[in-house]
Write an enzyme that holds these catalytic residues in place. Sequence first.
Site, PDB file in Angstrom:
ATOM      1  N   GLU B 280     -43.076 -28.078   8.575  1.00 46.47           N
ATOM      2  CA  GLU B 280     -44.084 -27.671   8.615  1.00 46.47           C
ATOM      3  C   GLU B 280     -45.601 -27.618   7.663  1.00 46.47           C
ATOM      4  O   GLU B 280     -45.931 -27.671   6.812  1.00 46.47           O
ATOM      5  CB  GLU B 280     -44.916 -27.286   9.583  1.00 46.47           C
ATOM      6  CG  GLU B 280     -46.213 -26.907  10.753  1.00 46.47           C
ATOM      7  CD  GLU B 280     -46.935 -26.265  12.113  1.00 46.47           C
ATOM      8  OE1 GLU B 280     -45.778 -27.032  12.809  1.00 46.47           O
ATOM      9  OE2 GLU B 280     -47.124 -25.901  12.045  1.00 46.47           O
ATOM     10  N   GLU B 283     -46.068 -29.817   5.204  1.00 46.09           N
ATOM     11  CA  GLU B 283     -46.269 -31.084   5.808  1.00 46.09           C
ATOM     12  C   GLU B 283     -48.116 -30.885   5.566  1.00 46.09           C
ATOM     13  O   GLU B 283     -49.038 -31.670   4.988  1.00 46.09           O
ATOM     14  CB  GLU B 283     -46.618 -31.372   7.830  1.00 46.09           C
ATOM     15  CG  GLU B 283     -47.262 -32.314   7.576  1.00 46.09           C
ATOM     16  CD  GLU B 283     -47.403 -32.655   9.727  1.00 46.09           C
ATOM     17  OE1 GLU B 283     -46.811 -31.343   9.746  1.00 46.09           O
ATOM     18  OE2 GLU B 283     -47.563 -33.300  10.736  1.00 46.09           O
ATOM     19  N   CYS B 300     -46.195 -27.114  18.327  1.00 46.13           N
ATOM     20  CA  CYS B 300     -45.020 -26.369  19.545  1.00 46.13           C
ATOM     21  C   CYS B 300     -44.503 -26.508  20.957  1.00 46.13           C
ATOM     22  O   CYS B 300     -43.698 -26.719  21.335  1.00 46.13           O
ATOM     23  CB  CYS B 300     -44.251 -25.063  18.358  1.00 46.13           C
ATOM     24  SG  CYS B 300     -43.855 -24.819  16.813  1.00 46.13           S
ATOM     25  N   SER B 320     -49.841 -31.388  13.573  1.00 46.51           N
ATOM     26  CA  SER B 320     -48.601 -31.589  13.052  1.00 46.51           C
ATOM     27  C   SER B 320     -47.847 -32.543  13.245  1.00 46.51           C
ATOM     28  O   SER B 320     -47.744 -32.695  14.457  1.00 46.51           O
ATOM     29  CB  SER B 320     -47.226 -30.166  12.613  1.00 46.51           C
ATOM     30  OG  SER B 320     -46.824 -30.225  12.635  1.00 46.51           O
ATOM     31  N   LYS B 359     -41.473 -28.094  29.365  1.00 42.27           N
ATOM     32  CA  LYS B 359     -39.796 -28.451  27.813  1.00 42.27           C
ATOM     33  C   LYS B 359     -39.244 -29.004  28.719  1.00 42.27           C
ATOM     34  O   LYS B 359     -38.623 -30.290  28.328  1.00 42.27           O
ATOM     35  CB  LYS B 359     -39.345 -26.818  27.490  1.00 42.27           C
ATOM     36  CG  LYS B 359     -40.148 -26.197  26.215  1.00 42.27           C
ATOM     37  CD  LYS B 359     -40.114 -26.700  24.829  1.00 42.27           C
ATOM     38  CE  LYS B 359     -40.149 -25.986  24.144  1.00 42.27           C
ATOM     39  NZ  LYS B 359     -41.306 -27.133  22.809  1.00 42.27           N
ATOM     40  N   GLU B 362     -40.994 -32.261  28.235  1.00 43.05           N
ATOM     41  CA  GLU B 362     -41.021 -32.724  26.303  1.00 43.05           C
ATOM     42  C   GLU B 362     -39.290 -33.232  26.565  1.00 43.05           C
ATOM     43  O   GLU B 362     -39.450 -34.307  25.492  1.00 43.05           O
ATOM     44  CB  GLU B 362     -41.155 -31.837  25.717  1.00 43.05           C
ATOM     45  CG  GLU B 362     -41.420 -32.099  24.820  1.00 43.05           C
ATOM     46  CD  GLU B 362     -40.740 -30.792  23.088  1.00 43.05           C
ATOM     47  OE1 GLU B 362     -41.594 -29.419  23.331  1.00 43.05           O
ATOM     48  OE2 GLU B 362     -39.965 -30.834  22.240  1.00 43.05           O
ATOM     49  N   GLU B 367     -40.189 -40.636  22.811  1.00 41.37           N
ATOM     50  CA  GLU B 367     -40.208 -40.274  21.245  1.00 41.37           C
ATOM     51  C   GLU B 367     -38.070 -39.084  21.080  1.00 41.37           C
ATOM     52  O   GLU B 367     -38.401 -39.253  20.297  1.00 41.37           O
ATOM     53  CB  GLU B 367     -41.337 -39.569  20.844  1.00 41.37           C
ATOM     54  CG  GLU B 367     -42.641 -40.276  20.809  1.00 41.37           C
ATOM     55  CD  GLU B 367     -43.303 -39.966  23.270  1.00 41.37           C
ATOM     56  OE1 GLU B 367     -43.183 -40.930  23.322  1.00 41.37           O
ATOM     57  OE2 GLU B 367     -43.183 -38.760  22.609  1.00 41.37           O
ATOM     58  N   CYS B 505     -45.536 -17.421  23.995  1.00 41.51           N
ATOM     59  CA  CYS B 505     -44.144 -18.374  24.540  1.00 41.51           C
ATOM     60  C   CYS B 505     -43.760 -17.389  25.508  1.00 41.51           C
ATOM     61  O   CYS B 505     -43.727 -17.013  26.558  1.00 41.51           O
ATOM     62  CB  CYS B 505     -43.057 -19.095  24.131  1.00 41.51           C
ATOM     63  SG  CYS B 505     -43.733 -19.887  23.204  1.00 41.51           S
TER      64      CYS B 505
END
Lengths: 168, 584
Positions: B280, B283, B300, B320, B359, B362, B367, B505
Amino acid sequence: MTTKTEYTLHPDIVSFIETCLQKEHSESYLMDILHKIQDKYGYLSEEHMYEVAQRLQVPASTVSGVSTFYHFFRLQPRGKYAISVCMGTACFVKGADKVLNAFQTELGIGLGETTKDGMFSLENTRCLGVCGLAPVVTINEQVYSRVTLQQVSELINRILNKDVEKTT
Amino acid sequence: MKTIQLTIDNLPISVPEKTTIMEAAQTIGIHIPRLCYHPDLSVEGACRICVVEVEGARTFQTSCSTEVQAGMNIRTNSPEIRQARRDLIELILDNHPRECQTCERDGQCELQNLAYSLGVRERLFEGKRKQFPIENSSLSVVRDSEKCILCHRCIRVCSEIQGVHNLSQMHRGVKNVVAPAFEAPLKDSVCINCGQCINVCPTAAFLEQRSTDEVWQALADPGKHVIAQIAPSIRAAIGEGFGLAPGTPATLQTVTALRRLGFDTVFDTNFGADLTVVEEAHEFIGRLEKNENLPLLTSCSPGWIKYLEHFFPELIPHASSCSSPMTMLSVLLKTYYAEIKSLDPKDIYVVGIMPCTAKKFEIQRPEHRTAGGLPYTDAVLTTRELIWMIKAYGIDFTKLSEEDFDSPLGFSSGAADIFGATGGVMEAALRTVVEKLTGESLKNLNFTQVRNAEGLKEASLKVAGKTLNVAVANGLTNARAILEKVKSGEKQYHLIELMACPGGCIGGGGQPYPPAGRHILDKEIHKLRAQALYTIDQKKQVRKSHDNPYIKELYEKYLSHPGSEKARHLLHTKYFPRNPRGVK
């Protein structure tokens, strides 16, 4: 849920929403907008409510909550034959609730619903002012008096037969 | 501010005006029972459990919503009040399933606890109970409306803290139910899977989608190489599940517990976090040089990412492209690690231990699948689920020895540990970005100006002759506030860290229910958990992600350099606008 991105509300309603957006507390016009849609289309479809949410910038969950809270809002199109059972005091005493139950069983739909083929919808109404004829049922403009439980399926069959005659 | 004198349970007290009776009682150590009330949410006054007797008032008053007045004489515990509260609980129970023994919240249910503490010993009323099917469509959240007591905390957290407004009450009277718009299944709604509804629910009307069955099964399968990876925030919170004080770090006990459960290998999501920082940072510097797609929005938090896709699809180019630390590590496990160990990726079963319900969604994103269509991460367990598994196995967590993570993907810098707290990703990124931009070694690694954001925090830094405007947001109402500023161009930001959950988190939707005497989303608990992570960071030798020797080795042996074609292919992802569109 709708995932359509094409909007279909009538331009008159769209411009009404736009006027509402110019006002203070524009979200408070939600009820007015829903009334206008029901006047125009006879009921509130998910697509239209979703569009109202987007245009008025009110969460769709709020629009949905409001539309299910108020009995006046219809969430399904009326049937070709709109059956309405009077639940006024006199009709109720004369067994209107049982008549309503009989219609529900016969048609396999609940109150406020429409049969899958779009033929019948079922509603209740408050006193129609003809208590002498209790219990009263109206189907579209036609008034049926002193309806008995036996007559429920007869009425439905009669309408179905007539409808077939008309369309063939 | 004016002070109000009043009497509570015969004790004269004075409190500032506008204080509620409930808060006033708290100052003299009286905890009035409550159910729908939550200190971080608006006052609803729906459950009536917190009623008190106010002398001269015609009826009992709800102490959560009644402000003190001069000369009030209040009784919080008369026999009549106790009876009224019992009656209320009995009425709620009358409409509640009788399945406490088999309910997942048994022992941790606020309704059950209240019934006990108020002395409800019988279920007096037997009547028709509401009936709703269990709504099981979401990959993250399960909704059981039969257990719902209509306190509306979920509606309030979803709208007031998260700004998602997915839930509202539908219908009325006996049909009244909490649901998304048009009573759509959660999977077809704007739900971002954050799980805060689970956190605030006093009963089990919301729970995470359980993954423990499939994990037990994989652990029992001799043909599977089962790998656990634990997220940074787990180590700061898991101890609470075993009676340890909030903020007690338990990193290596967790590793031991996982080995006892039968995991073949235990790696650290922190390694993925270090890798995320390096990718990151690369990037970000690239965008900074070209001055394009700034600010960079971190990626994230899968709850935040789904929010972006529903609510701000126009800002997707700013996000990102880095996959989350969990996904990055899972990808490496089924590629790099499989190669080193000569394992068939099909035999590797990766379990992410996460503080997060999103998650679970996710890992099913198309992808994040191998060329063969397998998910890189096979299952996600929340902190709560892992705590349960450890208890179910009979492991005494507090007596466990400390074992080290496996190598090479178990080593991490201190920058990775702090990912679990709000501002942590920003600080970790800055440690790398600033060194890369200046070419000099940082003297002070602690970017305290981005720590402990209570919702939103901004800072400006002078780096290599440039001013970097950064911002940190946790809780999506705060994210929205900052994104609106980005859209209006009111301020030029360069880097923004966004986390769906309050506190980051550590306040995730999968974290332990609070210990007795605490409430969920308690900011004090969040602070203690964050402090645990900052302490771990402070004690580490390596505190910058790009200095992690195993990260360097990974690039030398496998990825070549940050942002390389291979890195882009394996570690970066894409986002897509989603319907239904959210209304902010």
